[in-house]
Design an enzyme around this catalytic site. Structure first.
Site, mmCIF file in Angstrom:
data_model
loop_
_atom_site.group_PDB
_atom_site.id
_atom_site.type_symbol
_atom_site.label_atom_id
_atom_site.label_comp_id
_atom_site.label_asym_id
_atom_site.label_seq_id
_atom_site.Cartn_x
_atom_site.Cartn_y
_atom_site.Cartn_z
ATOM 1 N N GLY A 1 -10.775 -3.518 -16.678
ATOM 2 C CA GLY A 1 -9.985 -3.383 -15.456
ATOM 3 C C GLY A 1 -10.206 -2.044 -14.779
ATOM 4 N N SER A 2 -9.125 -1.521 -14.199
ATOM 5 C CA SER A 2 -9.244 -0.316 -13.369
ATOM 6 C C SER A 2 -9.691 0.911 -14.152
ATOM 7 C CB SER A 2 -7.909 -0.012 -12.713
ATOM 8 O OG SER A 2 -7.437 -1.154 -12.059
#
Lengths: 77, 592
Positions: B302-303
């Protein structure tokens, strides 16, 4: 005469050798036993000195706490 | 008359001579017999007697070697072998000596073993002709001594080795365990099994009538096993495990992992997973608990991967650290798929892109560099390859090596989807950032004990852009993730929340991640926290993983005695004397 002296000295030194050997073996056995004891003591120490145990003891029995940032003073040379 | 006497004398003489010869003959015969016998013994058949003598005085003793210990970087034992005694019975001898009549002795034996005396004896009565029955395996030395003192005929002791794991479930996944035959089958125990195993020695000696060893005839030296010194710091490991276990429970997550690494050396300081297991008693433990999730399981990061996109753009030179990127109107179409931010954030600097975790921003950054350059940086950062830790079952995650990447796929890559990494790989990428762009293989073995590994350091980012991105990460924590802050230290990091993918799409389960670095002024430690499938209302990386990160980082910085860098340093040098404080500090250093 020399032969007799030589014969008896051989007997004497063999005896001496055997005594020393048996002494060495006794010491080696002792070492092994001490090693076993050491390992058991290590185990005991490790289980008693587990970090979380120490931490909870310090908190509960001795009412200790972590210093917060305001009570820390850093000294630099 | 005289004639008669003379005749008698003659007769006497004759008879005397005859007897004399008989006696001489007999004596000669006896000596000849002795001579022949001794010649027979000495020359013709000396072996039999030698054998008889050896049977009475020659003994062989085996010297068993214990398995080597596994210790942490400060020498604390994580796995240790202890010789223990096993009690066994020889029912045949017991019956022959009618030893069961010694009621009190048997009662004492049962008491010390904590057993019922009737059950104990019935096993022996049932198999009266057997020669070997286990009574109790692996008893303590004190117990063994007591049993020896009981002197029950037919009850014997045998030496065995037992492996203990004093740190229990905290380090269970790293250390692993051995099977009944003392062979390592998991973790470090398995990888370094050969080093940990020694070979038994043997000694042949002659003993005298009192059983003393008087002559060592031959000795086959045993080879001592090596001890393995791990890079793990048990103190940090304990903190990490405690925090992770608490978080997994509080957020009702299915599992979680924490990895702590030293950014400069690539050493893993802590590697914990929850749920864990007790390596000292593995009965009734579900198989999934044995899995070292930090190295076997991979998640879409993810981020937490957005800093990689940012540094890639900086490296290529398509943007500068102070460039402004226009993300309005907050969404765009790429090959029919929509990329969007929750709101239109307008013009953002690269720092703002990371702070707000703007998908639009990273997409624009990713598309500003050539496809090959972007993909190469992802591969360089260690995604899709093993971390070099060398543990069993390590997964290299998923990073597709293919020619065709659509723009949308590149965009998803830029915010950490379409790629899967283990927590350890993520830790390696952040370690690279913290180490000024030099990638090192991670290791579980303490560095200075292992000089055989060649240097495999690779510079993958420039020092300048690494420092810029690390600085941006500090802003992310300060402005966006207060949960991750550590009092007194400058901390940088990035949250990540990924929706879990399964065959055919994305479901409702999340993974909350946080990866961070501290202290920012001279990065030392990297902590990666992964909370898998939190079951409560909170699932965002900033809510579930960041608090764990903060506490683990705080503990690690304290344990390693790293000076706080956020606070103004008090200048308390006394005016009276210039000499004293220096002396004192030196003293303290010597004590440390």
């Amino acid at each position: 005469m020399m032969v007799v002296i030589s014969a008896f000295s051989v007997i004497y030194f063999t005896h001496l050798n055997r005594q020393t050997t048996s002494g060495l073996e006794i010491l080696l056995t002792e070492r092994d036993e001490l090693d076993i004891e050491w390992r058991n003591l290590l185990l005991e120490q490790n289980s008693l000195a587990e970090h979380s145990t120490i931490e909870s003891k310090a908190r509960k029995l001795l009412q200790m706490k972590r210093p917060n940032i305001n009570s820390e003073v850093i000294i630099q040379q | 008359m005289s004639k008669l006497v003379k005749k008698q004398i003659d007769k006497q003489q004759i008879s005397v001579a005859w007897r004399f010869y008989v006696v001489v003959g007999l004596i000669v015969l006896v000596y000849a017999g002795l001579l022949a016998r001794s010649a027979y013994i000495q020359i013709i058949e000396p072996d039999m007697l030698k054998k008889q003598g050896d049977m009475r005085s020659l003994r062989t003793a085996a010297h068993t070697v214990q398995r080597g210990s596994i210790v942490d970087r400060n020498g604390r034992e994580l796995a240790i072998s202890v010789p223990v005694e096993t009690v066994w019975a020889d029912p045949k001898i017991i019956m022959e000596n009618n030893a069961l009549a010694m009621k009190e002795h048997w009662q004492a034996l049962a008491d010390v073993l904590g057993r019922n005396v009737n059950k104990l004896t019935s096993r022996i009565v049932k198999n009266p002709s057997k020669r070997f029955v286990y009574v109790e395996r692996k008893v303590s030395p004190a117990m063994a001594k007591y049993i020896k003192e009981l002197k029950i005929p037919g009850i014997h002791l045998r030496k065995e080795s037992k492996r203990f794991y004093p740190s229990g479930e905290i380090s269970a996944h790293v250390v692993g365990f051995t099977n009944v035959d003392d062979k390592g089958i998991e973790g470090v125990e398995r990888v370094y099994d050969q080093l940990l195993t020694g070979t038994d020695g043997e000694k042949q000696y002659r003993k005298d009538a009192k059983g003393r060893k008087i002559e060592i005839l031959s000795e086959q030296a045993s080879t001592q096993p090596k001890d393995i010194v791990l890079s793990i710091d048990q103190r940090i490991q304990a903190i990490a495990y405690k925090e992770l276990k608490g978080a997994v429970k509080a957020f009702k997550a299915t599992s979680g992992s924490v990895v702590v690494t030293n950014a400069h050396t690539g050493e893993i300081l802590a590697l914990v997973n929850s749920p864990s297991y007790n390596p000292n008693n593995r009965r009734n433990t579900a198989i999934h608990r044995f899995r070292n999730r930090a190295i076997t399981d991979f998640y879409e990061p993810g981020s937490t991967l957005k800093p990689l996109t940012a540094i890639t753009a900086l490296e290529f030179g398509s943007v500068k650290a102070d460039s402004i990127i226009d993300t309005s109107p907050g969404w765009m179409r790429l090959g029919g798929r929509r990329v969007s931010d929750p709101i239109n954030r307008g013009k953002l600097s690269i720092t703002d892109i990371l702070v707000n975790s703007s998908n639009m921003g990273t997409t624009k950054l990713a598309l500003s560099v050539p496809k090959e350059f972007l993909l190469n940086k992802f591969f360089d950062a260690g995604f899709g390859e093993e971390t070099g830790v060398g543990l069993v079952g390590e997964s290299s995650g998923i990073m597709h090596d293919r020619q065709r990447w659509s723009k949308f796929e590149l965009a998803t890559l830029s915010w950490g989807h379409g790629v899967a990494a283990t927590p350890l790989q993520l830790a390696r990428f952040y370690s690279t950032l913290a180490n000024g762009g030099i990638k090192k293989p991670l290791t579980i073995i303490k560095k200075d004990t292992l000089d055989t590994i060649p240097l495999r350091d690779v510079r993958i980012f420039s020092e300048q852009s690494s420092e810029q991105v690390v600085g941006m990460l500090e802003n992310v924590v300060n402005e966006h993730t207060p949960n991750a802050k550590v009092e007194g230290y400058r901390v940088g990091g990035k949250t990540g929340t990924a929706i879990k993918a399964f065959a055919g799409g994305y479901g409702n389960e999340y993974v909350g991640l946080f990866a961070g670095i501290a202290p920012i002024s001279n990065p030392e430690i990297v902590v990666v926290v992964v909370i898998n499938e939190p079951g409560g209302d909170l699932y965002h990386g900033g809510e579930v993983a960041a608090p764990v990160f903060s506490r683990v980082m705080k503990g690690a910085l304290r344990v390693l005695n790293i000076a706080p860098d956020a606070k103004r340093v008090a200048d308390v040098r006394p005016v009276v004397s210039e000499e004293q404080p220096t002396m004192k500090v030196k003293q303290e250093q010597a004590d440390a």
